[in-house]
Design a protein around this motif. Sequence first.
Motif, PDB file in Angstrom:
ATOM      1  N   PRO A  24       0.844  -1.206   0.000  1.00 35.83           N
ATOM      2  CA  PRO A  24       0.000   0.000   0.000  1.00 35.83           C
ATOM      3  C   PRO A  24       0.880   1.257   0.000  1.00 35.83           C
ATOM      4  CG  PRO A  24       0.157  -0.891   2.229  1.00 35.83           C
ATOM      5  CD  PRO A  24       0.918  -1.843   1.331  1.00 35.83           C
ATOM      6  N   GLY A  25       1.175   1.757  -1.181  1.00 37.70           N
ATOM      7  CA  GLY A  25       2.095   2.886  -1.304  1.00 37.70           C
ATOM      8  C   GLY A  25       1.401   4.215  -1.512  1.00 37.70           C
ATOM      9  N   THR A  26       2.201   5.257  -1.651  1.00 37.03           N
ATOM     10  CA  THR A  26       1.664   6.609  -1.760  1.00 37.03           C
ATOM     11  C   THR A  26       1.007   6.872  -3.108  1.00 37.03           C
ATOM     12  OG1 THR A  26       3.851   7.411  -2.456  1.00 37.03           O
ATOM     13  CG2 THR A  26       3.319   7.569  -0.111  1.00 37.03           C
ATOM     14  N   PHE A  27       1.274   6.054  -4.118  1.00 36.37           N
ATOM     15  CA  PHE A  27       0.605   6.206  -5.399  1.00 36.37           C
ATOM     16  C   PHE A  27      -0.760   5.514  -5.412  1.00 36.37           C
ATOM     17  CE2 PHE A  27       4.703   6.550  -8.218  1.00 36.37           C
ATOM     18  CZ  PHE A  27       5.122   7.625  -7.449  1.00 36.37           C
ATOM     19  N   GLU A  45      11.273  -0.423   0.652  1.00 41.71           N
ATOM     20  CA  GLU A  45      11.106   0.837   1.359  1.00 41.71           C
ATOM     21  C   GLU A  45      10.648   2.019   0.513  1.00 41.71           C
ATOM     22  OE1 GLU A  45      15.521   2.800   1.526  1.00 41.71           O
ATOM     23  OE2 GLU A  45      15.258   0.911   2.601  1.00 41.71           O
ATOM     24  N   HIS A  46      10.618   1.923  -0.787  1.00 42.64           N
ATOM     25  CA  HIS A  46      10.265   3.070  -1.612  1.00 42.64           C
ATOM     26  C   HIS A  46       8.811   3.482  -1.381  1.00 42.64           C
ATOM     27  CE1 HIS A  46      13.737   2.026  -4.581  1.00 42.64           C
ATOM     28  NE2 HIS A  46      14.155   2.677  -3.520  1.00 42.64           N
ATOM     29  N   VAL A  50       5.208   1.669  -0.001  1.00 46.22           N
ATOM     30  CA  VAL A  50       4.773   1.735   1.399  1.00 46.22           C
ATOM     31  C   VAL A  50       4.488   3.184   1.772  1.00 46.22           C
ATOM     32  CG1 VAL A  50       7.197   1.716   2.201  1.00 46.22           C
ATOM     33  CG2 VAL A  50       5.341   1.232   3.808  1.00 46.22           C
ATOM     34  N   ASP A  51       3.226   3.456   2.046  1.00 45.67           N
ATOM     35  CA  ASP A  51       2.790   4.739   2.593  1.00 45.67           C
ATOM     36  C   ASP A  51       2.927   4.627   4.102  1.00 45.67           C
ATOM     37  OD1 ASP A  51       1.357   6.891   3.634  1.00 45.67           O
ATOM     38  OD2 ASP A  51      -0.112   6.870   2.008  1.00 45.67           O
ATOM     39  N   HIS A  68       4.411  -7.338   7.701  1.00 44.23           N
ATOM     40  CA  HIS A  68       5.651  -8.056   7.403  1.00 44.23           C
ATOM     41  C   HIS A  68       6.399  -7.277   6.326  1.00 44.23           C
ATOM     42  CE1 HIS A  68       4.153 -11.751   9.478  1.00 44.23           C
ATOM     43  NE2 HIS A  68       2.991 -11.217   9.119  1.00 44.23           N
ATOM     44  N   ALA A  69       7.690  -7.033   6.557  1.00 42.48           N
ATOM     45  CA  ALA A  69       8.465  -6.192   5.649  1.00 42.48           C
ATOM     46  C   ALA A  69       9.948  -6.479   5.823  1.00 42.48           C
ATOM     47  CB  ALA A  69       8.183  -4.713   5.942  1.00 42.48           C
TER      48      ALA A  69
END
Length: 218
Positions: A24-27, A45-46, A50-51, A68-69
């Motif tokens: 779930p990222g910022t885009f 990590e980009h 990931v938001d 989990h990451a």
Amino acid sequence: MKLTKFTHACVRLQKDSQVLVIDPGTFSESEEALAGAHAVLITHEHADHVDVDAVVGALKGNPGLQVHAPSGVASRLAEKAGDDGERVHAVEPGTSFEAGGFAIRSFGGQHALIHPQIPVVANIGYLVDENVFHPGDSFVVPDGIDVQTLLVPIHAPWSKVGEVVDFVIAVRAPQAYPVHDGLLNELGRGLVEGHVTRIGAKYGTRYARLSPLESVEV
């Protein structure tokens, strides 16, 4: 299993009442994707994967959520969320674990090279329930398994069309759907998807486009 694509790299998987979210990222519509989730997998990590604020907010608002990451991402999220390691877990490649009722296997370990002057970061690809494979920002091919549903990064600063096609050929999943497409306009998308669809079919892969918030059973 129901797979819902969100903008760019994020997908949401649901079986019975269990929900798993990947990247779930910022885009992406990250808050919508995270609503009611039981587990989250983060490939690297980009920010487009990931938001951090959205994931931390979900951890604080959902006491049952597990994340989990890769270790660097896990440490950052745990610190911001005030987690003592009980709900935010570091993942290494070559491991198997359970996340929100889904069986997970991890692969890879390194982000694809963008440029020699841009540091390479950790990247984990995830296979879910021996079915859906999300590679993150890498063309790592899972070894020793038959992927059923491949999520294809069809466009990125670190790739070219030939590499996308070769990835699809190498995995040879029966079905494939796009991720990492947030930087493409319709002209570019049509060009890349045309090659993936035509050549992938020669090797037994049926590629289909999914629009943001569109779902399919896999």
